[in-house]
Design a protein around this motif. Sequence first.
Motif, PDB file in Angstrom:
ATOM      1  N   ARG A   1      -1.518   1.968 -18.754  1.00 47.67           N
ATOM      2  CA  ARG A   1      -1.769   1.816 -17.314  1.00 47.67           C
ATOM      3  C   ARG A   1      -0.618   2.439 -16.526  1.00 47.67           C
ATOM      4  O   ARG A   1       0.551   2.137 -16.764  1.00 47.67           O
ATOM      5  N   ARG A   2      -0.971   3.303 -15.573  1.00 46.21           N
ATOM      6  CA  ARG A   2       0.038   3.922 -14.708  1.00 46.21           C
ATOM      7  C   ARG A   2       0.423   2.926 -13.625  1.00 46.21           C
ATOM      8  O   ARG A   2      -0.434   2.341 -12.971  1.00 46.21           O
ATOM      9  N   VAL A   3       1.727   2.762 -13.454  1.00 45.24           N
ATOM     10  CA  VAL A   3       2.216   1.811 -12.464  1.00 45.24           C
ATOM     11  C   VAL A   3       3.282   2.465 -11.592  1.00 45.24           C
ATOM     12  O   VAL A   3       4.047   3.309 -12.043  1.00 45.24           O
ATOM     13  N   ILE A   4       3.298   2.058 -10.322  1.00 44.68           N
ATOM     14  CA  ILE A   4       4.341   2.478  -9.398  1.00 44.68           C
ATOM     15  C   ILE A   4       5.292   1.298  -9.265  1.00 44.68           C
ATOM     16  O   ILE A   4       4.863   0.150  -9.115  1.00 44.68           O
ATOM     17  N   VAL A   5       6.591   1.613  -9.348  1.00 46.67           N
ATOM     18  CA  VAL A   5       7.608   0.583  -9.477  1.00 46.67           C
ATOM     19  C   VAL A   5       8.681   0.774  -8.404  1.00 46.67           C
ATOM     20  O   VAL A   5       9.025   1.901  -8.062  1.00 46.67           O
ATOM     21  N   ASP A   6       9.207  -0.333  -7.900  1.00 46.68           N
ATOM     22  CA  ASP A   6      10.373  -0.289  -7.017  1.00 46.68           C
ATOM     23  C   ASP A   6      11.584  -0.052  -7.919  1.00 46.68           C
ATOM     24  O   ASP A   6      11.887  -0.883  -8.775  1.00 46.68           O
ATOM     25  N   PRO A   7      12.280   1.073  -7.776  1.00 43.41           N
ATOM     26  CA  PRO A   7      13.372   1.376  -8.704  1.00 43.41           C
ATOM     27  C   PRO A   7      14.560   0.414  -8.617  1.00 43.41           C
ATOM     28  O   PRO A   7      15.281   0.245  -9.595  1.00 43.41           O
TER      29      PRO A   7
ATOM     30  N   VAL B   1       0.870  -1.169   0.000  1.00 43.95           N
ATOM     31  CA  VAL B   1       0.000   0.000   0.000  1.00 43.95           C
ATOM     32  C   VAL B   1       0.909   1.222   0.000  1.00 43.95           C
ATOM     33  O   VAL B   1       1.676   1.444   0.920  1.00 43.95           O
ATOM     34  N   VAL B   2       0.826   1.994  -1.064  1.00 42.51           N
ATOM     35  CA  VAL B   2       1.695   3.151  -1.267  1.00 42.51           C
ATOM     36  C   VAL B   2       1.029   4.382  -0.667  1.00 42.51           C
ATOM     37  O   VAL B   2      -0.179   4.561  -0.796  1.00 42.51           O
ATOM     38  N   PRO B   3       1.799   5.267  -0.018  1.00 44.61           N
ATOM     39  CA  PRO B   3       1.218   6.494   0.534  1.00 44.61           C
ATOM     40  C   PRO B   3       0.472   7.306  -0.534  1.00 44.61           C
ATOM     41  O   PRO B   3       0.915   7.385  -1.683  1.00 44.61           O
ATOM     42  N   ALA B   4      -0.642   7.887  -0.140  1.00 48.49           N
ATOM     43  CA  ALA B   4      -1.502   8.636  -1.067  1.00 48.49           C
ATOM     44  C   ALA B   4      -0.779   9.752  -1.829  1.00 48.49           C
ATOM     45  O   ALA B   4      -1.063   9.960  -3.006  1.00 48.49           O
ATOM     46  N   PRO B   5       0.164  10.494  -1.216  1.00 51.10           N
ATOM     47  CA  PRO B   5       0.833  11.551  -1.983  1.00 51.10           C
ATOM     48  C   PRO B   5       1.570  11.029  -3.219  1.00 51.10           C
ATOM     49  O   PRO B   5       1.692  11.741  -4.215  1.00 51.10           O
ATOM     50  N   ILE B   6       2.030   9.798  -3.169  1.00 49.95           N
ATOM     51  CA  ILE B   6       2.721   9.230  -4.330  1.00 49.95           C
ATOM     52  C   ILE B   6       1.731   8.994  -5.461  1.00 49.95           C
ATOM     53  O   ILE B   6       1.996   9.322  -6.619  1.00 49.95           O
ATOM     54  N   GLU B   7       0.566   8.434  -5.139  1.00 54.35           N
ATOM     55  CA  GLU B   7      -0.462   8.227  -6.166  1.00 54.35           C
ATOM     56  C   GLU B   7      -0.851   9.558  -6.805  1.00 54.35           C
ATOM     57  O   GLU B   7      -0.969   9.659  -8.026  1.00 54.35           O
ATOM     58  N   THR B   8      -1.056  10.576  -5.986  1.00 51.93           N
ATOM     59  CA  THR B   8      -1.424  11.898  -6.490  1.00 51.93           C
ATOM     60  C   THR B   8      -0.347  12.428  -7.417  1.00 51.93           C
ATOM     61  O   THR B   8      -0.640  12.937  -8.505  1.00 51.93           O
ATOM     62  N   TYR B   9       0.911  12.315  -7.016  1.00 59.16           N
ATOM     63  CA  TYR B   9       2.039  12.779  -7.822  1.00 59.16           C
ATOM     64  C   TYR B   9       2.032  12.094  -9.186  1.00 59.16           C
ATOM     65  O   TYR B   9       2.156  12.746 -10.220  1.00 59.16           O
ATOM     66  N   VAL B  10       1.887  10.773  -9.191  1.00 55.52           N
ATOM     67  CA  VAL B  10       1.920  10.004 -10.437  1.00 55.52           C
ATOM     68  C   VAL B  10       0.742  10.373 -11.342  1.00 55.52           C
ATOM     69  O   VAL B  10       0.896  10.510 -12.556  1.00 55.52           O
TER      70      VAL B  10
ATOM     71  N   VAL C   1       9.863   9.499  -8.309  1.00 53.90           N
ATOM     72  CA  VAL C   1       8.820  10.238  -7.603  1.00 53.90           C
ATOM     73  C   VAL C   1       9.542  11.230  -6.690  1.00 53.90           C
ATOM     74  O   VAL C   1      10.274  10.827  -5.790  1.00 53.90           O
ATOM     75  N   GLU C   2       9.336  12.498  -6.956  1.00 54.39           N
ATOM     76  CA  GLU C   2      10.031  13.548  -6.211  1.00 54.39           C
ATOM     77  C   GLU C   2       9.751  13.434  -4.709  1.00 54.39           C
ATOM     78  O   GLU C   2       8.603  13.392  -4.285  1.00 54.39           O
ATOM     79  N   GLY C   3      10.826  13.376  -3.927  1.00 54.56           N
ATOM     80  CA  GLY C   3      10.694  13.291  -2.477  1.00 54.56           C
ATOM     81  C   GLY C   3      10.555  11.877  -1.945  1.00 54.56           C
ATOM     82  O   GLY C   3      10.500  11.665  -0.734  1.00 54.56           O
ATOM     83  N   TYR C   4      10.482  10.892  -2.814  1.00 54.49           N
ATOM     84  CA  TYR C   4      10.336   9.491  -2.405  1.00 54.49           C
ATOM     85  C   TYR C   4      11.291   8.642  -3.234  1.00 54.49           C
ATOM     86  O   TYR C   4      10.923   8.132  -4.288  1.00 54.49           O
ATOM     87  N   GLU C   5      12.523   8.454  -2.757  1.00 56.57           N
ATOM     88  CA  GLU C   5      13.521   7.753  -3.567  1.00 56.57           C
ATOM     89  C   GLU C   5      13.252   6.263  -3.725  1.00 56.57           C
ATOM     90  O   GLU C   5      13.833   5.613  -4.578  1.00 56.57           O
ATOM     91  N   ASN C   6      12.364   5.703  -2.922  1.00 52.30           N
ATOM     92  CA  ASN C   6      12.062   4.270  -3.023  1.00 52.30           C
ATOM     93  C   ASN C   6      10.949   3.957  -4.021  1.00 52.30           C
ATOM     94  O   ASN C   6      10.493   2.813  -4.090  1.00 52.30           O
ATOM     95  N   TYR C   7      10.510   4.975  -4.774  1.00 47.05           N
ATOM     96  CA  TYR C   7       9.421   4.775  -5.725  1.00 47.05           C
ATOM     97  C   TYR C   7       9.746   5.419  -7.065  1.00 47.05           C
ATOM     98  O   TYR C   7      10.308   6.502  -7.124  1.00 47.05           O
ATOM     99  N   SER C   8       9.368   4.727  -8.125  1.00 45.48           N
ATOM    100  CA  SER C   8       9.414   5.268  -9.476  1.00 45.48           C
ATOM    101  C   SER C   8       8.068   4.956 -10.108  1.00 45.48           C
ATOM    102  O   SER C   8       7.263   4.216  -9.541  1.00 45.48           O
ATOM    103  N   TYR C   9       7.844   5.506 -11.288  1.00 47.99           N
ATOM    104  CA  TYR C   9       6.593   5.224 -11.981  1.00 47.99           C
ATOM    105  C   TYR C   9       6.833   5.254 -13.476  1.00 47.99           C
ATOM    106  O   TYR C   9       7.849   5.743 -13.969  1.00 47.99           O
ATOM    107  N   THR C  10       5.892   4.709 -14.191  1.00 51.80           N
ATOM    108  CA  THR C  10       5.874   4.769 -15.643  1.00 51.80           C
ATOM    109  C   THR C  10       4.461   4.447 -16.101  1.00 51.80           C
ATOM    110  O   THR C  10       3.580   4.152 -15.280  1.00 51.80           O
ATOM    111  N   VAL C  11       4.233   4.519 -17.400  1.00 55.89           N
ATOM    112  CA  VAL C  11       2.938   4.146 -17.973  1.00 55.89           C
ATOM    113  C   VAL C  11       3.214   3.106 -19.052  1.00 55.89           C
ATOM    114  O   VAL C  11       3.946   3.368 -20.011  1.00 55.89           O
ATOM    115  N   VAL C  12       2.668   1.911 -18.846  1.00 60.54           N
ATOM    116  CA  VAL C  12       2.832   0.832 -19.819  1.00 60.54           C
ATOM    117  C   VAL C  12       1.459   0.311 -20.208  1.00 60.54           C
ATOM    118  O   VAL C  12       0.583   0.151 -19.362  1.00 60.54           O
TER     119      VAL C  12
END
Length: 108
Positions: free
Chosen positions: A92-98, A40-49, A78-89
């Motif tokens: 579909r928007r996805v949050i990825v462990d970098p 479960v990813v913190p809500a600010p990350i979803e909003t950012y993406v 993801v700005e401010g969250y170095e343990n998260y990245s994102y892309t669209v494949v």
Amino acid sequence: MRNTLILAGAAALMTLSASANAQETVIIQQAPVATQSTIVVPAPIETYVLQREVRSVPYEGDVVIGRVIEDPVELYPVEGYENYSYTVVNERRVIVDPQTREIIQIIE
């Protein structure tokens, strides 16, 4: 009459004990929480993406949690969250462990 008083007293005690138990439970969720198959990813990350405009990249196969997104698909930090990245494949928007490039959440 006595049976009625006993039943009323028992009902009152059960109501009070249920209320007391309900007041003792406090849930605070700040950091990611791992469950059996998802994080479960913190809500600010979803909003950012969701606010970022990124072009979708066609990708072979299903977009599912746990899938590793191979190179050359670009991951965006993801700005401010170095343990998260994102892309669209595949649209579909996805949050990825970098570190592992594994999909940890799909944003619908």
